[in-house]
Design a protein around this motif. Structure first.
Motif: not given
Ligand SMILES: CC(C)(COP(=O)(O)OP(=O)(O)OC[C@H]1O[C@@H](n2cnc3c(N)ncnc32)[C@H](O)[C@@H]1OP(=O)(O)O)[C@@H](O)C(=O)NCCC(=O)NCCS
Length: 177
Positions: A33-49
């Motif tokens: 029931x939620x969107x499918x997401x594929x993310x790299x660690x680097x992308x997640x780090x950028x989002x977090x920062x």
């Protein structure tokens, strides 16, 4: 650390990001029931920062310290919205309901807000039960507002007002910030 009876919420640290990326990249984590997401660690780090000051990610952990899911609060315009997901093996044990109650206590105790909202897919019964048990009320159907598995879907919008919350339900200690 926000301490409940059976679960705690602790703010995500950079060291948690590999675990989060692993969870997010597993289609069973967010489920049907939620969107499918594929993310790299680097992308997640950028989002977090680049998290906005009103946005924060938390790890839901059991009292033995094991991580069982994630929860976040983030701005939706001038409002605050929450999201939550547990790993499949730890669902159906009331952990999420407790974690949502903890988050609501924390938000109303720490921020000058009068409402918290959460959207969910109307087919997602367990998520709606969690919200109802935590004191949320269903207020609207937001039509065709989410893409799930390639189809535009409605979302049910739930909210809880400060006057409906009244006092802490679970939280005994609040962390600064
Ligand atoms: C939604 C989610 C977080 C719920 O977590 P959880 O730990 O299972 O929630 P709880 O155990 O606290 O409560 C679930 C409730 O739903 C009920 N429930 C679950 N499936 C149900 C069904 N098909 N019909 C009726 N009730 C159902 C459970 O019985 C329980 O209610 P109860 O305590 O009154 O018996 C979890 O299923 C999840 O991570 N799903 C995938 C991601 C997701 O959908 N996130 C939410 C996005 S809005």
């Amino acid at each position: 650390m926000l301490e409940g009876k059976n679960v705690n919420l602790r703010v995500v640290e950079k060291e948690d990001l590999p675990q989060l990326a692993e969870w997010i990249n597993d289609p069973d984590f967010y489920g049907e029931y939620e969107p499918l997401i594929q993310v790299t660690r680097v992308e997640l780090e950028k989002q977090y920062d680049n998290l906005l000051s009103e946005e924060r990610w938390f790890i839901v952990e059991k009292k033995d310290g094991s991580s069982i899911g994630g929860m976040s609060h983030f701005p939706e315009g001038k409002l605050i919205e929450i999201g939550y997901t547990l790993i499949p093996g730890e669902r159906g044990k009331s952990y999420c309901t407790e974690a949502v109650k903890l988050m609501i206590d924390y938000l109303f105790l720490s921020k000058n807000i009068i409402r918290v909202q959460a959207p969910t897919d109307p087919r997602n019964i367990s998520s709606q039960r969690v919200l109802e048990k935590a004191g949320f009320k269903k207020e609207a159907i937001v039509r065709k507002s989410n893409v799930i598995r390639g189809k535009w879907r409605d979302r049910a919008l739930y909210s809880i007002l400060r006057k409906e919350w009244k006092e802490p339900k679970i939280l005994t200690k609040t962390a600064p910030g």
